[in-house]
Design a protein around this motif. Structure first.
Motif, PDB file in Angstrom:
ATOM      1  N   MET A   1       0.696  -1.222   0.190  1.00 32.42           N
ATOM      2  CA  MET A   1      -0.069  -0.037  -0.117  1.00 32.42           C
ATOM      3  C   MET A   1       0.719   1.381   0.044  1.00 32.42           C
ATOM      4  O   MET A   1       0.361   2.168  -0.434  1.00 32.42           O
ATOM      5  N   ARG A   2       2.193   1.253   0.716  1.00 36.93           N
ATOM      6  CA  ARG A   2       2.842   2.184   0.961  1.00 36.93           C
ATOM      7  C   ARG A   2       4.039   2.542  -0.139  1.00 36.93           C
ATOM      8  O   ARG A   2       4.495   3.747  -0.394  1.00 36.93           O
ATOM      9  N   ASN A   3       4.499   1.537  -0.676  1.00 35.91           N
ATOM     10  CA  ASN A   3       5.723   1.779  -1.287  1.00 35.91           C
ATOM     11  C   ASN A   3       5.525   1.879  -2.967  1.00 35.91           C
ATOM     12  O   ASN A   3       4.862   0.570  -3.372  1.00 35.91           O
ATOM     13  N   LYS A   4       5.884   2.791  -3.736  1.00 36.01           N
ATOM     14  CA  LYS A   4       5.578   2.881  -5.170  1.00 36.01           C
ATOM     15  C   LYS A   4       6.002   1.494  -6.094  1.00 36.01           C
ATOM     16  O   LYS A   4       5.120   1.078  -6.728  1.00 36.01           O
ATOM     17  N   ASN A   5       7.216   1.171  -5.998  1.00 39.63           N
ATOM     18  CA  ASN A   5       7.647  -0.066  -6.525  1.00 39.63           C
ATOM     19  C   ASN A   5       6.681  -1.277  -6.380  1.00 39.63           C
ATOM     20  O   ASN A   5       6.445  -2.177  -7.226  1.00 39.63           O
ATOM     21  N   MET A   6       6.591  -1.655  -5.026  1.00 38.96           N
ATOM     22  CA  MET A   6       5.761  -2.905  -4.456  1.00 38.96           C
ATOM     23  C   MET A   6       4.259  -2.726  -5.190  1.00 38.96           C
ATOM     24  O   MET A   6       3.686  -3.704  -5.684  1.00 38.96           O
ATOM     25  N   ARG A   7       3.724  -1.306  -5.085  1.00 41.71           N
ATOM     26  CA  ARG A   7       2.383  -1.291  -5.269  1.00 41.71           C
ATOM     27  C   ARG A   7       2.305  -1.158  -6.877  1.00 41.71           C
ATOM     28  O   ARG A   7       1.326  -2.002  -7.366  1.00 41.71           O
ATOM     29  N   ASN A   8       3.076  -0.928  -7.508  1.00 43.02           N
ATOM     30  CA  ASN A   8       2.899  -0.892  -8.958  1.00 43.02           C
ATOM     31  C   ASN A   8       3.291  -2.397  -9.571  1.00 43.02           C
ATOM     32  O   ASN A   8       2.272  -2.916 -10.385  1.00 43.02           O
ATOM     33  N   SER A   9       4.067  -3.145  -8.901  1.00 43.97           N
ATOM     34  CA  SER A   9       4.021  -4.609  -9.132  1.00 43.97           C
ATOM     35  C   SER A   9       2.879  -5.296  -9.023  1.00 43.97           C
ATOM     36  O   SER A   9       2.540  -6.266  -9.713  1.00 43.97           O
ATOM     37  N   PHE A  10       2.432  -5.052  -7.941  1.00 47.48           N
ATOM     38  CA  PHE A  10       1.132  -5.668  -7.462  1.00 47.48           C
ATOM     39  C   PHE A  10       0.028  -5.703  -8.268  1.00 47.48           C
ATOM     40  O   PHE A  10      -0.875  -6.177  -8.672  1.00 47.48           O
ATOM     41  N   ILE A  11      -0.112  -4.086  -8.738  1.00 52.88           N
ATOM     42  CA  ILE A  11      -1.512  -3.796  -9.533  1.00 52.88           C
ATOM     43  C   ILE A  11      -1.094  -4.404 -11.036  1.00 52.88           C
ATOM     44  O   ILE A  11      -2.074  -4.813 -11.335  1.00 52.88           O
ATOM     45  N   PHE A  12       0.036  -4.429 -11.427  1.00 55.07           N
ATOM     46  CA  PHE A  12       0.302  -4.644 -12.830  1.00 55.07           C
ATOM     47  C   PHE A  12       0.291  -6.072 -12.683  1.00 55.07           C
ATOM     48  O   PHE A  12      -0.488  -6.776 -13.855  1.00 55.07           O
ATOM     49  N   ALA A  13       0.591  -7.187 -11.791  1.00 53.56           N
ATOM     50  CA  ALA A  13       0.239  -8.503 -11.779  1.00 53.56           C
ATOM     51  C   ALA A  13      -1.270  -8.826 -11.693  1.00 53.56           C
ATOM     52  O   ALA A  13      -1.743  -9.582 -12.462  1.00 53.56           O
ATOM     53  N   ASN A  14      -2.088  -7.814 -11.026  1.00 50.92           N
ATOM     54  CA  ASN A  14      -3.777  -8.092 -10.991  1.00 50.92           C
ATOM     55  C   ASN A  14      -4.224  -7.696 -12.287  1.00 50.92           C
ATOM     56  O   ASN A  14      -5.064  -8.468 -12.884  1.00 50.92           O
ATOM     57  N   VAL A  15      -3.639  -6.812 -13.005  1.00 49.79           N
ATOM     58  CA  VAL A  15      -4.062  -6.144 -14.525  1.00 49.79           C
ATOM     59  C   VAL A  15      -3.710  -7.489 -15.308  1.00 49.79           C
ATOM     60  O   VAL A  15      -4.676  -7.922 -16.196  1.00 49.79           O
ATOM     61  N   ILE A  16      -2.763  -8.118 -15.291  1.00 51.64           N
ATOM     62  CA  ILE A  16      -2.286  -9.075 -16.208  1.00 51.64           C
ATOM     63  C   ILE A  16      -3.230 -10.496 -15.921  1.00 51.64           C
ATOM     64  O   ILE A  16      -3.831 -10.960 -16.835  1.00 51.64           O
ATOM     65  N   VAL A  17      -3.527 -10.612 -14.648  1.00 53.38           N
ATOM     66  CA  VAL A  17      -4.119 -12.015 -14.341  1.00 53.38           C
ATOM     67  C   VAL A  17      -5.609 -11.581 -14.982  1.00 53.38           C
ATOM     68  O   VAL A  17      -6.542 -12.335 -15.512  1.00 53.38           O
ATOM     69  N   LEU A  18      -6.191 -10.225 -14.859  1.00 54.72           N
ATOM     70  CA  LEU A  18      -7.712  -9.876 -15.422  1.00 54.72           C
ATOM     71  C   LEU A  18      -7.701 -10.173 -16.769  1.00 54.72           C
ATOM     72  O   LEU A  18      -8.733 -10.537 -17.123  1.00 54.72           O
TER      73      LEU A  18
END
Length: 500
Positions: free
Chosen positions: A280-297
């Motif tokens: 939630m707080r760190n930019k790189n981890m947040r971007n990787s997590f969002i990107f992974a979810n977008v790819i899964v979707l």
């Protein structure tokens, strides 16, 4: 110092920095495997060249140049995606030179020149050159063949600069993926509009025919586009690097979510909270997590509502790929983010084993997302519930076990927020790439063999049982990972500190 002298010096520095990297030895071994993989890739490209040449020689409707150029959108898209595995953006290499008395854009220009001269830009010629020899040289002459190759070389260089630009912008904000997707949809627009591939291929075939026969206007357009992308790139690379170097942050009080329902799980629950709050707080981890979810979707929607992959092998491949996304994008970097505060994690005995368990539980729970998103495939009959559960549990057990092994070998810190000036990253760890490739392709072979020997239902029951076995014994193999990590702790912790 002239620009050419600076160029040679920076190339030397890059080679020396790779040799001095904390991951040099493991990268050296992994790069041998990647070279073997590159060798197989070249063999496959040469094989495709033979197939395409036979098709071109037997065709009475299109010339050899037109046939190959008809596939231009597919070649450019594959080239763009493959660069994410290996190619590093220049901005990530500029930090050491930012305070030297060099002209404003000198370093950026040198690194852009390096990207243009990279041997990776020539890999497609393993297909183009044999194809040109077999189908163009003896039919239309050597000059047409050379113009054919030059046209594709300019297209690959343009694609390399486009990749560098998009990679830099995507690192800044994940929303820039929208522009990349739009441009490649534009390349395929004639296919999408007409619902037929012929109009698109005819258009690119006509373009390729003009290039191959030396139309200077078409070559001039490609050169102008390449120059424009280089000019945009040098400004963007410099801008975002300097922005990160000079940024200042004001500390703000924020609401802290306590996640009280995790308190019952003790120390492991606290590390699950740490993982959630870090995302939630760190930019790189947040971007990787969002990107992974977008790819899964996106993959789930493509598999569910198109018939592009409706055959046995591809169905297996995309099911495995969809469930492995979280591991391949996030879990393979286990301990790299924690390298920023590794000294705090080792103050208590067996802290790290609780951390590894927390990560395992959290990303195992995340596998429910692709399972839920793929429910439409059950309704449409593309998969059975047994197939999805078997692949999910196999991923949770066997593949996550493989990904978590990287906790023993990862020793490069990945910055939590800075992207352009950080030392650590995927580009510096070839072993992570090898693990990803193994986890994507070996399970598919295993599943195909199991279903071939025991039938569809029997094979999936075998896969499910193996997954359940690894899940049931997860405390044993996680403890084994922890014990091996502690044997290497001084080497790894030193690597984390020096790569911050």
């Amino acid at each position: 110092m002239t620009k050419f002298e600076l160029f040679k010096a920076l190339r030397l520095h890059k080679k020396l920095s790779e040799r001095r990297s904390v991951a040099w030895q493991q990268n050296k071994a992994a790069k041998i495997l990647l070279m073997i993989g590159a060798g197989f890739t070249i063999m496959y490209l040469m094989f495709f060249a033979v197939i395409m040449a036979l098709a071109a020689n037997n065709s009475t409707t299109v010339t050899a140049c037109e046939l190959m150029y008809g596939f231009t959108p597919f070649i450019l898209l594959i080239d763009f995606l493959m660069r994410f595995l290996m190619q590093q953006t220049p901005s990530q290499l500029l930090k050491p030179y930012s305070l030297l008395p060099l002209r404003k854009y000198d370093c950026v220009d040198c690194f852009l020149a390096t990207s243009l001269l990279s041997s990776g830009n020539l890999i497609w010629f393993a297909m183009f050159i044999p194809y040109a020899i077999m189908s163009i040289v003896f039919v239309e002459g050597i000059w047409v063949a050379l113009a054919f190759l030059l046209g594709f070389y300019l297209l690959i260089l343009i694609n390399s600069q486009w990749y560098l630009l998009m990679r830099t912008l995507i690192n800044q904000h994940i929303a820039w993926w929208g522009l990349a997707i739009f441009v490649y949809l534009l390349l395929f627009s004639l296919w999408i509009i007409n619902l037929r591939i012929d109009p698109m291929m005819d258009t690119y075939a006509c373009f390729g025919d003009r290039l191959s026969h030396g139309n200077l206007l078409f070559f001039a357009l490609l050169v102008i586009l390449l120059v424009i992308l280089i000019a945009i790139n040098r400004r963007v690379q410099y801008k975002y690097t300097w922005k990160e170097l000079t940024q200042s942050k004001a500390t703000k009080l924020k609401h802290v979510s306590r996640l009280p329902f995790l308190d019952r799980f003790g120390e492991t629950g606290e590390y699950v909270k740490l993982e959630v709050k870090s995302i939630m707080r760190n930019k790189n981890m947040r971007n990787s997590f969002i990107f992974a979810n977008v790819i899964v979707l996106m993959l789930s929607l493509i598999i569910s509502f198109t018939d592009i992959y409706d055959n046995r092998f591809m169905n297996t491949f995309w099911a495995v790929y969809n469930f492995a996304i979280y591991g391949a994008m996030i879990l393979v970097k286990v301990m790299c983010n924690e390298g920023n505060y590794i000294d705090c994690l080792i103050v208590r005995k067996e802290n790290l084993i609780s951390l590894l368990r927390a990560k395992y539980y959290f990303y195992s729970a995340m596998l429910l997302i692709p399972l839920i998103l793929m429910i439409p495939t059950l309704i449409m009959g593309k998969y059975t519930l047994l197939q999805l559960l078997a692949v999910m549990l196999f991923t949770m057990g066997v593949e996550y076990c493989v990904f978590l092994q990287m906790a023993v070998y990862n020793k490069q810190t990945i910055p939590l927020n800075t992207k352009f000036i950080g030392k650590g990253g995927m580009e510096n760890n070839s072993m992570q790439v090898v693990v990803e490739l193994l986890v994507f392709f070996v399970p598919i072979i295993f599943i195909m063999v199991a279903t071939g020997l025991f039938g569809e239902t029997g094979g999936m029951l075998v896969i499910l049982a193996i997954g359940l076995l690894f899940i049931a014994t997860h405390r044993i193999w996680i403890r084994n990972i922890y014990q091996r990590l502690m044997k290497r702790r001084y080497v790894n912790f030193e690597g984390f500190r020096t790569s911050r």
